[in-house]
Design a protein around this motif. Structure first.
Motif, short mmCIF file in Angstrom:
data_model
loop_
_atom_site.label_atom_id
_atom_site.label_comp_id
_atom_site.label_asym_id
_atom_site.label_seq_id
_atom_site.Cartn_x
_atom_site.Cartn_y
_atom_site.Cartn_z
N ARG A 63 0.87 -1.18 0.00
CA ARG A 63 0.00 0.00 0.00
C ARG A 63 0.91 1.23 0.00
O ARG A 63 1.04 1.94 0.99
N TYR A 64 1.55 1.41 -1.15
CA TYR A 64 2.62 2.39 -1.23
C TYR A 64 2.11 3.83 -1.09
O TYR A 64 2.78 4.67 -0.47
N VAL A 65 0.97 4.14 -1.67
CA VAL A 65 0.44 5.50 -1.57
C VAL A 65 0.15 5.85 -0.11
O VAL A 65 0.51 6.93 0.37
N ALA A 66 -0.48 4.93 0.61
CA ALA A 66 -0.77 5.16 2.02
C ALA A 66 0.53 5.29 2.82
O ALA A 66 0.64 6.12 3.73
N GLY A 67 1.51 4.47 2.47
CA GLY A 67 2.80 4.56 3.15
C GLY A 67 3.47 5.91 2.91
O GLY A 67 4.07 6.49 3.83
N VAL A 68 3.37 6.42 1.68
CA VAL A 68 3.94 7.73 1.38
C VAL A 68 3.20 8.83 2.15
O VAL A 68 3.82 9.79 2.63
N LEU A 69 1.89 8.69 2.29
CA LEU A 69 1.14 9.69 3.06
C LEU A 69 1.58 9.71 4.52
O LEU A 69 1.74 10.78 5.13
N ALA A 70 1.80 8.52 5.09
CA ALA A 70 2.24 8.45 6.49
C ALA A 70 3.64 9.03 6.65
O ALA A 70 3.89 9.87 7.53
N GLY A 71 4.56 8.60 5.80
CA GLY A 71 5.93 9.11 5.90
C GLY A 71 6.05 10.55 5.46
O GLY A 71 6.78 11.34 6.07
N GLY A 72 5.31 10.92 4.40
CA GLY A 72 5.36 12.29 3.92
C GLY A 72 4.78 13.27 4.92
O GLY A 72 5.25 14.41 5.04
N GLY A 73 3.76 12.84 5.67
CA GLY A 73 3.20 13.71 6.70
C GLY A 73 4.23 14.00 7.79
O GLY A 73 4.34 15.14 8.27
N THR A 74 5.00 12.99 8.16
CA THR A 74 6.05 13.18 9.17
C THR A 74 7.13 14.13 8.66
O THR A 74 7.56 15.06 9.35
N LEU A 75 7.57 13.91 7.42
CA LEU A 75 8.59 14.79 6.84
C LEU A 75 8.04 16.20 6.68
O LEU A 75 8.75 17.18 6.92
N GLY A 76 6.77 16.31 6.28
CA GLY A 76 6.18 17.63 6.12
C GLY A 76 6.14 18.42 7.43
O GLY A 76 6.36 19.63 7.45
N PHE A 77 5.89 17.71 8.54
CA PHE A 77 5.89 18.38 9.84
C PHE A 77 7.29 18.93 10.14
O PHE A 77 7.43 20.05 10.64
N LEU A 78 8.31 18.16 9.82
CA LEU A 78 9.69 18.62 10.07
C LEU A 78 10.08 19.75 9.13
O LEU A 78 10.93 20.57 9.48
N VAL A 79 9.45 19.83 7.96
CA VAL A 79 9.66 20.98 7.08
C VAL A 79 9.05 22.23 7.71
O VAL A 79 9.65 23.31 7.70
N LEU A 80 7.86 22.08 8.30
CA LEU A 80 7.20 23.22 8.93
C LEU A 80 7.99 23.73 10.12
O LEU A 80 8.00 24.94 10.40
#
Length: 750
Positions: free
Chosen positions: A145-162
């Motif tokens: 479930r690669y798209v869902a995995g990207v959403l989970a990991g991307g959300g974490t990285l996005g928080f660190l970008v903020l």
């Protein structure tokens, strides 16, 4: 091969590597490594990263093992449960349990640019927060479930970008991983071969190259990024100024490279005593910069003074240029005038300004300056408050042991905290030169300045001294502000941009924070005077006031009044009163302590961005990585660009043509039979392009006769026939065939 077939192969125990799935999982691994590297940096700065690595390994292993046994809904429950439990334990670990409102405001601050490194217990925060995203991201990837995995990991990285903790390079690495996971993951589900991903490799290479030119991918600033603003004016051409780097750093101070000096007048100060006008302090050393941890509170009319004896110093500041800082002699206890309603107090008892001071505005500060003699400081002992010792002796776990070993050797004869600080201060002054032309270190600034650099400016000296003292378990911190400035009256000073400075504060029980300055004063002042002279020669009008430029004010000679306190009790600080500390630490019997070099080093007091300065100076922009080796993230992105380039060239046919162009012009020798066969293959390739390819039914002799080849080609074919059918060809015949083809290739090229 279909997805079901691949799954059955694995379940039956057949050792089989699915390249498509491997690449898709590799994309998820890149995404995890992007935000995982930021987490690792946090715990490296604040504690031992081994525990974090163990927690991350357990989370990933659990995700792998449970991916085939639990459904997604239960995996989500596990991830949310891990996150909630971790955050709860983090909150319970805080010394004061904050109510809900501060927690919400802190969360909002983090998502609007406040770095997580400002969180006091960021290591506990990482250990509490990281397992949930790591587990869920990898679990979803293992379930395809690669798209869902990207959403989970991307959300974490996005928080660190903020929070500005993820640099542009780190963010780009995560984005590339996410794109690979989604695109190749879709191929994995469809059962496509890896060849279908070749266009993706080319697109990723283009994305990375474009991101190096323009900020396509969002990301927080580099942790070592310099801060430039209006303070850039007035200095030498090139990079920013020391003042901009130090005074506009806010809660994060990056160690810069080449800087210049600004002679512009900033403010006047009327004071009871000369002092360093402190603007802020930093407690957390990151290896490549400084962070001020904790939050700020409203100023409520007064602050506590130092724990020991002190003298009151009253100051009145007049802004000559717009100011967004509140300078003060340490330690400030009250503020009045135009800024009183806009002042906040940070966790380090420093004053911060919510807004700015307009040109001509005046405000006052009252300070209680610690008063202690050298003997009192020697007798202060090491019974530090636990909060001070914990906060101000921490170093990144990656700090080299050689820093502590060198410091221990230098201070071997120093028996007290005060003596240790004085030895380190004097050793740096006497063994390092002063220069503004330096190349910013890639790794630990203090380690490189101590062992690899010959010179630097105040930030390098102060940072290195703090780190050296912390390796000996002495609480120390970095302070920034302004040196006294030009004295224009008995109780008045004019402060310019080039007076911006950083120094060291060391904590002494029952005394408080005491200033030490390891930067060589003479070369620094010489550089400042050179900049001021140059500005005056250029008829600059913003570098002088009515009462400056006529030389420093000096007191009219009079009978010396009796001191306020006995000489032995004069304050160790330069304000108020003269320094009474000894020039050097001595052994019993009066001989100098070992390893303390008292000869003056060479000094490069340069205020322009030249090349070849001391300490490996020069233009930081030299080469794609500023003259330094690439980081792991940069090397990974570079490898992806190289792969995309190769794939693009191959798909365009350029690599094949390039290979053939080399192949036809260069033939290494081997054995005679192989050389004869290879020579004929080269001949056929050349003749096919010049005339036509040989038809399947044609023998070599028929082909050569049909196209009218010359005697050289016929001789090559004869040698090849002897090698293939008779097995009798000499080294000389094979060399002759190779030479003939070389001649034909050269003739063709002509």
């Amino acid at each position: 091969m279909s997805t079901e077939t691949r799954s059955r192969g694995v379940s039956l125990g057949v050792v089989e590597v699915d390249p498509v799935r491997t690449v898709a999982l590799g994309g998820i691994a890149l995404l995890i490594s992007a935000y995982g590297s930021v987490f690792y940096h946090f715990v490296d700065v604040t504690g031992e990263p081994i525990l974090y690595l163990l927690v991350a390994a357990v989370a990933l292993a659990a995700a792998t093992s449970l991916s085939n046994s639990i459904r997604f809904r239960w995996a989500a429950v596990v991830a949310v449960g891990l996150l909630a439990t971790g955050l709860t334990l983090y909150v319970l670990s805080l010394p004061r349990q904050p109510p809900l409102v501060p927690l919400v405001t802190d969360a909002i601050a983090l998502m609007t640019g406040r770095s997580l490194l400002q969180v006091t217990n960021v290591d506990l925060w990482v250990l509490g927060v990281s397992p949930g995203p790591l587990f869920l991201t990898w679990y979803l990837a293992m379930r395809r479930r690669y798209v869902a995995g990207v959403l989970a990991g991307g959300g974490t990285l996005g928080f660190l970008v903020l929070t500005t903790d993820a640099s542009t390079v780190t963010t780009l690495l995560g984005v590339v991983g996410a794109i690979v996971a989604v695109a190749v993951g879709d191929m994995d589900r469809r059962g496509d071969s890896l060849k279908a991903a070749e266009p993706l490799a080319v697109l990723l290479a283009v994305l990375i190259v474009l991101s190096a030119v323009a900020p396509i991918v969002p990301g927080g600033p580099s942790r070592t990024a310099d801060t430039w603003s209006r303070f850039q004016t007035g200095g030498a051409a090139g990079g920013g100024t020391v003042e901009a780097n130090l005074l506009e750093a806010d809660n994060q101070l990056g160690i810069a490279g080449n800087l210049s000096l600004s002679p512009d007048v900033r403010f006047r100060v009327e004071s009871d005593a000369e002092s360093y006008w402190q603007v802020g302090t930093y407690d957390r050393y990151t290896g490549d910069g400084w962070v001020r941890t904790g939050s700020t509170d409203s100023y409520r009319g007064n602050l506590d003074g130092p724990p020991g004896r002190s003298q009151t110093v009253s100051q009145t500041y007049t802004a000559v240029d717009e100011m967004d800082v509140v300078p003060a002699a340490w330690k400030p206890v009250s503020v009045g005038g135009s800024v009183a309603d806009d002042v906040t107090v940070n966790d380090l008892d420093g004053l911060e300004l919510d807004g700015s001071v307009s040109k001509g505005d005046r405000f006052s500060v009252t300070s209680q300056v610690p008063v202690a003699s050298a003997e009192e400081l020697r007798a202060a002992g090491t019974d530090y408050p636990s909060s001070v010792e914990e906060r101000y002796t921490r170093l990144p776990s990656s700090t080299s042991d050689r820093v502590a070993e060198r410091t221990a050797r230098i201070t071997a004869r120093a028996n007290t905290t005060y003596d240790t600080a004085r030895v380190v201060e004097r050793w740096l002054k006497n063994n390092k030169g002063y220069s503004l032309d330096v190349r910013r270190p890639r790794k630990n600034v203090a380690d490189e300045f101590l062992f690899e650099m010959d010179a630097g400016y105040c930030t390098y000296f102060a940072t290195t001294m703090v780190v050296m003292l912390r390796t000996q378990d002495i609480p120390a911190r970095l302070a920034v502000g302004y040196t006294p400035g030009e004295r224009v009256a008995e109780d008045e000073w004019v402060v310019r941009g080039y007076n911006a400075h950083s120094w060291v504060e060391v904590y002494f029980p029952e005394v408080g924070w005491v200033r030490f300055d390891p930067t060589p004063a003479g070369p620094r002042r010489s550089a400042e005077q050179q900049e001021l002279t140059r500005a005056r020669e250029n008829n600059r009008t913003d570098v002088d006031l009515n009462d400056t430029g006529g030389g420093e004010w000096t007191a009219t000679p009079t009978a010396t009044p009796a001191p306020l306190t006995p000489r032995a009790e004069q304050p160790v600080q330069e304000a108020p009163g003269p320094m009474t500390i000894p020039d050097r630490i001595t052994r019993p019997g009066g001989t100098p302590a070992p390893n303390v070099t008292l000869s003056s080093p060479s000094v490069t007091a340069t205020s322009t961005n030249g090349s070849g300065g001391a300490g490996g100076g020069g233009d930081e922009s030299t080469g794609p990585f500023g003259g330094r080796p690439p980081t792991r993230e940069e090397a990974t992105l570079g490898a992806i660009v190289l792969l995309g380039l190769v794939v693009g060239l191959r798909r365009s046919g350029l690599t094949g043509r390039a290979y053939r162009a080399v192949w036809v012009r260069y033939q290494p020798t081997k054995d005679p039979e192989t050389d004869a066969e290879r020579a004929f293959e080269r001949l056929e390739y050349v003749l096919a392009e010049r005339h036509r390819p040989r038809r399947p039914e044609e023998t070599p002799r028929q082909y050569l006769k049909a196209i009218g080849a010359d005697e050289r080609a016929t001789q090559v074919a004869y040698v090849r026939e002897r090698a293939r059918y008779a097995g009798e060809v000499t080294r000389e015949e094979a060399d002759e065939a190779v030479a003939l083809v070389d001649d034909i290739v050269g003739w063709r090229g002509a």
